[in-house]
Design a protein around this motif. Structure first.
Motif, PDB file in Angstrom:
ATOM      1  N   TYR A 136       0.873  -1.760  -0.357  1.00  0.00           N
ATOM      2  CA  TYR A 136      -0.020  -0.085   0.009  1.00  0.00           C
ATOM      3  C   TYR A 136       1.092   1.048   0.279  1.00  0.00           C
ATOM      4  O   TYR A 136       0.676   1.855  -0.823  1.00  0.00           O
ATOM      5  CB  TYR A 136      -0.773  -0.207   1.199  1.00  0.00           C
ATOM      6  CG  TYR A 136      -1.902  -0.860   0.988  1.00  0.00           C
ATOM      7  CD1 TYR A 136      -2.566  -1.387   0.059  1.00  0.00           C
ATOM      8  CD2 TYR A 136      -2.966  -1.917   2.668  1.00  0.00           C
ATOM      9  CE1 TYR A 136      -3.413  -2.311   0.546  1.00  0.00           C
ATOM     10  CE2 TYR A 136      -3.527  -2.785   2.455  1.00  0.00           C
ATOM     11  CZ  TYR A 136      -3.869  -2.833   1.093  1.00  0.00           C
ATOM     12  OH  TYR A 136      -5.242  -3.729   1.347  1.00  0.00           O
ATOM     13  N   PHE A 137       1.863   1.295   0.113  1.00  0.00           N
ATOM     14  CA  PHE A 137       2.518   2.406   0.975  1.00  0.00           C
ATOM     15  C   PHE A 137       4.159   2.649   0.047  1.00  0.00           C
ATOM     16  O   PHE A 137       4.221   3.909  -0.652  1.00  0.00           O
ATOM     17  CB  PHE A 137       3.571   2.096   2.580  1.00  0.00           C
ATOM     18  CG  PHE A 137       2.798   1.929   3.629  1.00  0.00           C
ATOM     19  CD1 PHE A 137       1.507   3.593   3.618  1.00  0.00           C
ATOM     20  CD2 PHE A 137       2.446   1.713   4.639  1.00  0.00           C
ATOM     21  CE1 PHE A 137       0.605   3.454   5.089  1.00  0.00           C
ATOM     22  CE2 PHE A 137       1.694   1.704   5.853  1.00  0.00           C
ATOM     23  CZ  PHE A 137       0.839   2.411   6.151  1.00  0.00           C
TER      24      PHE A 137
ATOM     25  N   ASP B 213       3.237   1.615  -3.101  1.00  0.00           N
ATOM     26  CA  ASP B 213       2.230   1.904  -4.182  1.00  0.00           C
ATOM     27  C   ASP B 213       2.281   3.253  -4.264  1.00  0.00           C
ATOM     28  O   ASP B 213       2.678   4.203  -5.023  1.00  0.00           O
ATOM     29  CB  ASP B 213       1.006   1.320  -4.573  1.00  0.00           C
ATOM     30  CG  ASP B 213       1.125  -0.172  -5.036  1.00  0.00           C
ATOM     31  OD1 ASP B 213       2.496  -0.653  -5.579  1.00  0.00           O
ATOM     32  OD2 ASP B 213       0.760  -1.592  -4.853  1.00  0.00           O
ATOM     33  N   ALA B 214       2.272   4.210  -3.162  1.00  0.00           N
ATOM     34  CA  ALA B 214       1.185   5.086  -3.005  1.00  0.00           C
ATOM     35  C   ALA B 214       2.800   6.339  -3.236  1.00  0.00           C
ATOM     36  O   ALA B 214       2.841   7.251  -3.718  1.00  0.00           O
ATOM     37  CB  ALA B 214       0.880   5.376  -1.783  1.00  0.00           C
ATOM     38  N   THR B 215       3.973   5.611  -2.804  1.00  0.00           N
ATOM     39  CA  THR B 215       4.976   6.270  -3.070  1.00  0.00           C
ATOM     40  C   THR B 215       5.318   6.587  -4.526  1.00  0.00           C
ATOM     41  O   THR B 215       5.556   7.724  -4.570  1.00  0.00           O
ATOM     42  CB  THR B 215       5.882   5.623  -2.382  1.00  0.00           C
ATOM     43  OG1 THR B 215       5.684   5.925  -0.453  1.00  0.00           O
ATOM     44  CG2 THR B 215       7.810   6.722  -2.358  1.00  0.00           C
TER      45      THR B 215
ATOM     46  N   GLY C 290       3.440   6.104  -6.587  1.00  0.00           N
ATOM     47  CA  GLY C 290       2.414   7.360  -7.282  1.00  0.00           C
ATOM     48  C   GLY C 290       2.918   8.852  -7.908  1.00  0.00           C
ATOM     49  O   GLY C 290       3.214   9.437  -8.326  1.00  0.00           O
ATOM     50  N   ILE C 291       3.439   9.578  -6.225  1.00  0.00           N
ATOM     51  CA  ILE C 291       4.153  10.660  -6.193  1.00  0.00           C
ATOM     52  C   ILE C 291       5.320  10.644  -6.676  1.00  0.00           C
ATOM     53  O   ILE C 291       5.224  11.389  -7.289  1.00  0.00           O
ATOM     54  CB  ILE C 291       4.141  10.621  -4.988  1.00  0.00           C
ATOM     55  CG1 ILE C 291       2.634  10.751  -3.499  1.00  0.00           C
ATOM     56  CG2 ILE C 291       4.916  11.388  -3.974  1.00  0.00           C
ATOM     57  CD1 ILE C 291       3.196  10.497  -2.063  1.00  0.00           C
TER      58      ILE C 291
ATOM     59  N   LYS D 213       2.021  13.159   3.048  1.00  0.00           N
ATOM     60  CA  LYS D 213       1.807  12.794   1.160  1.00  0.00           C
ATOM     61  C   LYS D 213       1.546  11.181   1.540  1.00  0.00           C
ATOM     62  O   LYS D 213       0.386  10.842   0.829  1.00  0.00           O
ATOM     63  CB  LYS D 213       2.409  13.211  -0.066  1.00  0.00           C
ATOM     64  CG  LYS D 213       2.440  14.721   0.321  1.00  0.00           C
ATOM     65  CD  LYS D 213       3.613  15.260  -1.595  1.00  0.00           C
ATOM     66  CE  LYS D 213       3.194  16.617  -1.347  1.00  0.00           C
ATOM     67  NZ  LYS D 213       4.107  16.921  -2.416  1.00  0.00           N
ATOM     68  N   VAL D 214       1.916  10.715   1.561  1.00  0.00           N
ATOM     69  CA  VAL D 214       2.270   9.097   1.600  1.00  0.00           C
ATOM     70  C   VAL D 214       1.148   8.325   2.145  1.00  0.00           C
ATOM     71  O   VAL D 214       0.296   7.540   2.028  1.00  0.00           O
ATOM     72  CB  VAL D 214       3.159   8.087   1.479  1.00  0.00           C
ATOM     73  CG1 VAL D 214       3.494   6.677   1.218  1.00  0.00           C
ATOM     74  CG2 VAL D 214       4.582   8.380   0.892  1.00  0.00           C
TER      75      VAL D 214
ATOM     76  N   ASP E  66      -1.276  10.551   2.964  1.00  0.00           N
ATOM     77  CA  ASP E  66      -2.704  10.772   2.419  1.00  0.00           C
ATOM     78  C   ASP E  66      -3.304   9.340   1.564  1.00  0.00           C
ATOM     79  O   ASP E  66      -4.588   9.573   1.616  1.00  0.00           O
ATOM     80  CB  ASP E  66      -2.626  12.066   2.467  1.00  0.00           C
ATOM     81  CG  ASP E  66      -2.234  13.057   3.389  1.00  0.00           C
ATOM     82  OD1 ASP E  66      -2.991  12.411   4.995  1.00  0.00           O
ATOM     83  OD2 ASP E  66      -2.137  14.407   3.685  1.00  0.00           O
ATOM     84  N   ARG E  67      -2.292   9.494   0.412  1.00  0.00           N
ATOM     85  CA  ARG E  67      -2.843   8.955  -0.179  1.00  0.00           C
ATOM     86  C   ARG E  67      -2.951   6.770   0.036  1.00  0.00           C
ATOM     87  O   ARG E  67      -3.964   6.555  -0.645  1.00  0.00           O
ATOM     88  CB  ARG E  67      -1.544   8.967  -1.572  1.00  0.00           C
ATOM     89  CG  ARG E  67      -1.615   8.502  -2.532  1.00  0.00           C
ATOM     90  CD  ARG E  67      -0.636   8.661  -4.101  1.00  0.00           C
ATOM     91  NE  ARG E  67      -0.230   7.992  -4.987  1.00  0.00           N
ATOM     92  CZ  ARG E  67      -0.964   9.203  -6.048  1.00  0.00           C
ATOM     93  NH1 ARG E  67      -0.449  10.521  -5.649  1.00  0.00           N
ATOM     94  NH2 ARG E  67      -1.062   8.819  -7.339  1.00  0.00           N
ATOM     95  N   ALA E  68      -2.651   6.509   0.567  1.00  0.00           N
ATOM     96  CA  ALA E  68      -2.721   5.402   1.353  1.00  0.00           C
ATOM     97  C   ALA E  68      -4.157   5.468   2.192  1.00  0.00           C
ATOM     98  O   ALA E  68      -4.710   4.201   1.850  1.00  0.00           O
ATOM     99  CB  ALA E  68      -1.323   4.632   2.080  1.00  0.00           C
TER     100      ALA E  68
END
Length: 226
Positions: free
Chosen positions: A17-18, A20-22, A24-25, A38-39, A41-43
């Motif tokens: 999860y984390f 993949d969020a990173t 994306g950023i 940011k990570v 919030d996105r996750a």
């Protein structure tokens, strides 16, 4: 036993999860704009939860960058397969490494140069424990090299094979290995600092020209270029 397996699965799921969020950023805003907030919030989790799985932000950036290296790891296996000798494979590996790293300098810096705190060499191994499928199509003899973060050790293993086959002088291994790495690091630093006066293709050719010169100087008499 069952509960331990469940915990491991849950941990791997949270990691993904984390990570993949990173990723994306990084893709949308660049590696310099990655923050824990940011990570999180996105996750869809709070920042404190991330620290249950990653001891510092650099580790999260490292794992995300590893995921963005997938194209390189697939390409380098194909490139090295074209080489008939260890020295051929060494040159081909560097050509592939230079091509990909100059195109994504931030990503390669995060994986191979950035300060990762204690036990950085264990991070790649942890990554492939979470993403074992990424090694499925990698030849067995190449896997030990790819799961090694230390560039000195990565290069030395191939050069040692070349020395064992009498292609280069064994007493030249350490110098040749260090020089090639320093050449690459210098060029990558210039790119990251916006101090490159020529195109990336020219930079790649320049690195390889120097590397090949030093490789030729390390060859045994029987393998010297005439």
């Amino acid at each position: 036993m069952f509960s331990l397996t469940n915990k491991k699965i849950q941990k791997s799921r949270m990691w993904k999860y984390f990570i993949d969020a990173t990723v994306g950023i990084i893709n949308e805003e660049g590696i310099k704009n990655v923050t824990i907030r940011k990570v999180a919030d996105r996750a869809g989790y709070n920042s404190a939860t991330i620290y249950n799985y990653f001891s510092e932000l650099s580790h999260l950036v490292f794992f995300a960058s590893m995921k963005l290296l997938k194209g390189y790891t697939e390409d380098v296996a194909k490139c090295m397969d074209k080489g008939k000798t260890p020295l051929d494979k060494y040159i081909l590996a560097w050509e592939c490494f230079c091509k990909h790293s100059l195109q994504k300098p931030d990503i390669f810096h995060a994986v191979f140069i950035m300060d990762l705190g204690d036990q950085p060499d264990e991070l790649i191994k942890r990554y492939y424990e979470v993403y074992p499928a990424e090694l499925i199509n990698i030849p067995e003899d190449l896997k030990p090299i790819l799961i090694e973060r230390n560039m000195t050790k990565r290069g030395k293993s191939i050069l040692q094979s070349a020395a064992n086959e009498g292609q280069i002088n064994e007493n030249q291994i350490d110098d040749l290995n260090e020089i090639t790495i320093l050449i690459w690091q210098g060029m990558l630093t210039n790119i990251l600092n916006n101090r490159l006066d020529y195109q990336l293709e020219e930079a790649e050719l320049l690195i390889m020209r120097y590397i090949k010169q030093f490789v030729d100087s390390a060859k045994t008499t029987n393998n010297s270029v005439h």
